[in-house]
Enzyme design. Structure first.
Site, PDB file in Angstrom:
ATOM      1  N   PHE A 109     -17.141  29.782  -0.311  1.00  0.00           N
ATOM      2  CA  PHE A 109     -16.408  31.037  -0.126  1.00  0.00           C
ATOM      3  C   PHE A 109     -16.336  31.460   1.342  1.00  0.00           C
ATOM      4  O   PHE A 109     -15.493  32.267   1.712  1.00  0.00           O
ATOM      5  CB  PHE A 109     -17.043  32.155  -0.970  1.00  0.00           C
ATOM      6  CG  PHE A 109     -18.147  32.898  -0.292  1.00  0.00           C
ATOM      7  CD1 PHE A 109     -19.405  32.352  -0.168  1.00  0.00           C
ATOM      8  CD2 PHE A 109     -17.919  34.154   0.248  1.00  0.00           C
ATOM      9  CE1 PHE A 109     -20.421  33.034   0.480  1.00  0.00           C
ATOM     10  CE2 PHE A 109     -18.934  34.850   0.895  1.00  0.00           C
ATOM     11  CZ  PHE A 109     -20.185  34.288   1.014  1.00  0.00           C
ATOM     12  N   LYS A 110     -17.210  30.897   2.175  1.00  0.00           N
ATOM     13  CA  LYS A 110     -17.205  31.299   3.581  1.00  0.00           C
ATOM     14  C   LYS A 110     -15.880  30.967   4.266  1.00  0.00           C
ATOM     15  O   LYS A 110     -15.537  31.569   5.276  1.00  0.00           O
ATOM     16  CB  LYS A 110     -18.389  30.688   4.310  1.00  0.00           C
ATOM     17  CG  LYS A 110     -19.711  31.318   3.857  1.00  0.00           C
ATOM     18  CD  LYS A 110     -20.898  30.860   4.665  1.00  0.00           C
ATOM     19  CE  LYS A 110     -22.142  31.669   4.341  1.00  0.00           C
ATOM     20  NZ  LYS A 110     -22.694  31.371   3.003  1.00  0.00           N
ATOM     21  N   ASP A 111     -15.134  30.016   3.694  1.00  0.00           N
ATOM     22  CA  ASP A 111     -13.810  29.706   4.250  1.00  0.00           C
ATOM     23  C   ASP A 111     -12.875  30.922   4.225  1.00  0.00           C
ATOM     24  O   ASP A 111     -12.029  31.062   5.097  1.00  0.00           O
ATOM     25  CB  ASP A 111     -13.137  28.585   3.442  1.00  0.00           C
ATOM     26  CG  ASP A 111     -13.784  27.222   3.666  1.00  0.00           C
ATOM     27  OD1 ASP A 111     -14.264  26.963   4.787  1.00  0.00           O
ATOM     28  OD2 ASP A 111     -13.805  26.422   2.716  1.00  0.00           O
ATOM     29  N   LEU A 114     -13.895  32.728   7.343  1.00  0.00           N
ATOM     30  CA  LEU A 114     -13.935  32.005   8.626  1.00  0.00           C
ATOM     31  C   LEU A 114     -12.602  31.384   9.010  1.00  0.00           C
ATOM     32  O   LEU A 114     -12.324  31.190  10.196  1.00  0.00           O
ATOM     33  CB  LEU A 114     -15.065  30.972   8.610  1.00  0.00           C
ATOM     34  CG  LEU A 114     -16.434  31.645   8.804  1.00  0.00           C
ATOM     35  CD1 LEU A 114     -17.579  30.691   8.467  1.00  0.00           C
ATOM     36  CD2 LEU A 114     -16.585  32.168  10.234  1.00  0.00           C
TER      37      LEU A 114
END
Ligand SMILES: *Cc1c(COP(=O)(O)O)cnc(C)c1O
Length: 461
Positions: A109-111, A114
């Protein structure tokens, strides 16, 4: 919209300045000076938008110093890298709704945050004519998402330290197979904490930091939180289009993702009822919600390593709201916490906390059991982080209110735990299959500040 510090020590600044500042210079975290108010008519219109359109509508409330068309372009570019047409699709499985946040380039989910932050940095650096060297330490997920966020960008070089041979094979390959000229993977002979300590020293070296325009991508950057608010609203509006409420279960480490949920809850009054804060055995935040006790414990290793955290770096943002936006009190509490390692909350504060949050801590055994049981019942394979959230969500399931469980990683990223639970490895997505055949680039260095510093000096943009 202007931004202030949770500790009250800076004059209000614009969104652009807030993104570039990262951590507020008084040591606090940046927050909007006032929270936008959204009326029912706007909310109803939001319910008809695609993900990128909704992102533009929500982000525009908080960003007034980037022209609307430019912002739209940044958002479209950020989510064009996702492999699913709905960006963050919602699927109904096993009695809950799974919000799949793992369709970005690194399958976590960090995409979502970021990809956007990388494009915002790029945009702002072009505008100012400056350059930036991003330096960060990772235990796995953040590093690859940050690398994919800025690969190939002209004005940015990125240096990511990971502990040599202590990240999973897939995680290592995800980072080292990005061979763009602006990406530098450094495998450190030591632990994640050694890498983290080195990065901290580099940022504390003010002349070095200024000379090389060091930038950070950690989860305290306001732009990351903001990008994550969108998927809560997206999911909530899908399920409450005809009215009603929804609950969210969120696997938590740094209090970043769930704080974005807290902001979404403020923006959509009455629609988001409870946020179920799910921790693994590193249960600091569960003790906070259930007992009003925020005191440091020792970090233990679990099968959900991205949540093996004790100090929750975004917690201060929530504290500021808990204290009715009293920056003086927030500063005092954080100073006390830095000295004593603990904070305690009164009965009335605890009531306020529990009006918004429920919580459960999920053991390693329970995590494996839920991956197995959920797979048996629904045929759906959970990654261990998502499983922690699903377990806590099922604990607090109310048949009258839909429960949305955030799926924060694709199961293929954590194949060993999945195999242990269901007896076979998870299916590999297309983009993973040839990872070990691609060209890779990585430099192995000692966990030595002088060596790392010399490497950055040599390769900085
Ligand atoms: C980072 C991460 C989390 C925790 O998110 P926070 O914002 O730190 O609470 C959960 N799951 C996965 C897969 C992650 O990478």
């Amino acid at each position: 919209m202007k931004y202030i510090s949770t500790r009250g020590g800076i004059a209000p600044i614009s969104f652009k300045k807030a993104v570039m500042m990262g951590l507020a210079i008084d040591g606090g975290l940046l927050l909007p000076q006032t929270m936008p108010v959204v009326d029912e008519k706007t909310v109803a219109a939001w319910g008809r938008l695609s993900y990128p359109e909704l992102a533009h509508a929500v982000l525009s409330l908080f960003i007034d110093d980037i022209p609307a068309d430019d912002l739209r372009e940044l958002i479209n570019r950020s989510y064009a890298t996702f492999s699913h047409p709905e960006i963050t699709p919602l699927v109904q499985k096993g009695g809950v709704h799974i919000l799949e946040l793992f369709h970005g380039p690194t399958l976590a989910f960090k995409d979502v945050a970021l990809q956007f932050l990388g494009n915002v940095f790029d945009y702002l650096l072009r505008e100012s004519g400056e350059k930036m060297n991003i330096v960060g330490a990772t235990s796995g997920d953040t590093g690859s998402a940050a690398i994919y966020g800025v690969r190939g960008k002209e004005r940015i070089n990125i240096f990511i330290l990971h502990p040599h041979k202590r990240v999973s094979a897939v995680q290592e390959l995800q980072m080292t197979t990005v061979i763009d000229a602006n990406v530098f993977n450094l495998a450190i002979r030591g632990t994640f904490d050694d890498g983290q300590a080195i990065v901290k020293s580099l940022f504390n070296d003010i002349p070095f930091k200024q000379q090389y325009h060091l930038g950070a991508v950690n989860s305290i950057n306001w732009a990351r939180i903001l990008a994550q608010v969108v998927y809560y609203i997206f999911a909530a509006l899908k399920l409450t289009g005809q009215g009603g409420k929804v609950d969210f279960a969120v696997p938590t480490g740094n209090f970043g993702d769930i704080f974005a949920g807290f902001i979404a809850r403020k923006l959509l009054p009455g629609r988001i009822r409870h946020l179920v804060l799910a921790t693994n055995e590193n249960n600091l935040l569960t003790r906070f919600v259930l007992q009003g006790d925020y005191s440091l414990g020792k970090v233990v290793q679990t099968s959900s390593p991205s949540m093996d955290i004790q100090v929750a770096s975004n917690f201060e943002r929530y504290l500021y709201f808990l204290y009715d936006e009293d920056a003086g009190r927030t500063k005092e509490a954080m100073t006390h916490f830095a000295q004593s390692g603990s904070l305690h909350f009164s009965e009335s504060e605890q009531q306020k906390i529990r009006a918004a949050f429920l919580s459960a801590s999920v053991s390693r055994q329970q995590t494996l059991a839920i991956i197995r049981d959920f797979h048996q019942v629904s045929g759906y394979v959970l990654d261990p982080h998502t499983a922690v959230g699903v377990s806590a969500g099922l604990d607090h399931l109310d048949p009258a209110v839909p429960m949305v469980c955030l799926a924060t990683a694709h199961p293929a990223k954590f194949g060993a735990a999945v195999q242990q639970a269901i007896g076979r490895p998870p299916e590999m997505p297309e983009s993973f299959r040839d990872l070990d055949k691609r060209e890779s680039r990585c430099r192995v260095l000692d966990a030595d500040l002088a060596q790392i510093k010399a490497f950055i000096e040599e390769n900085a943009i």
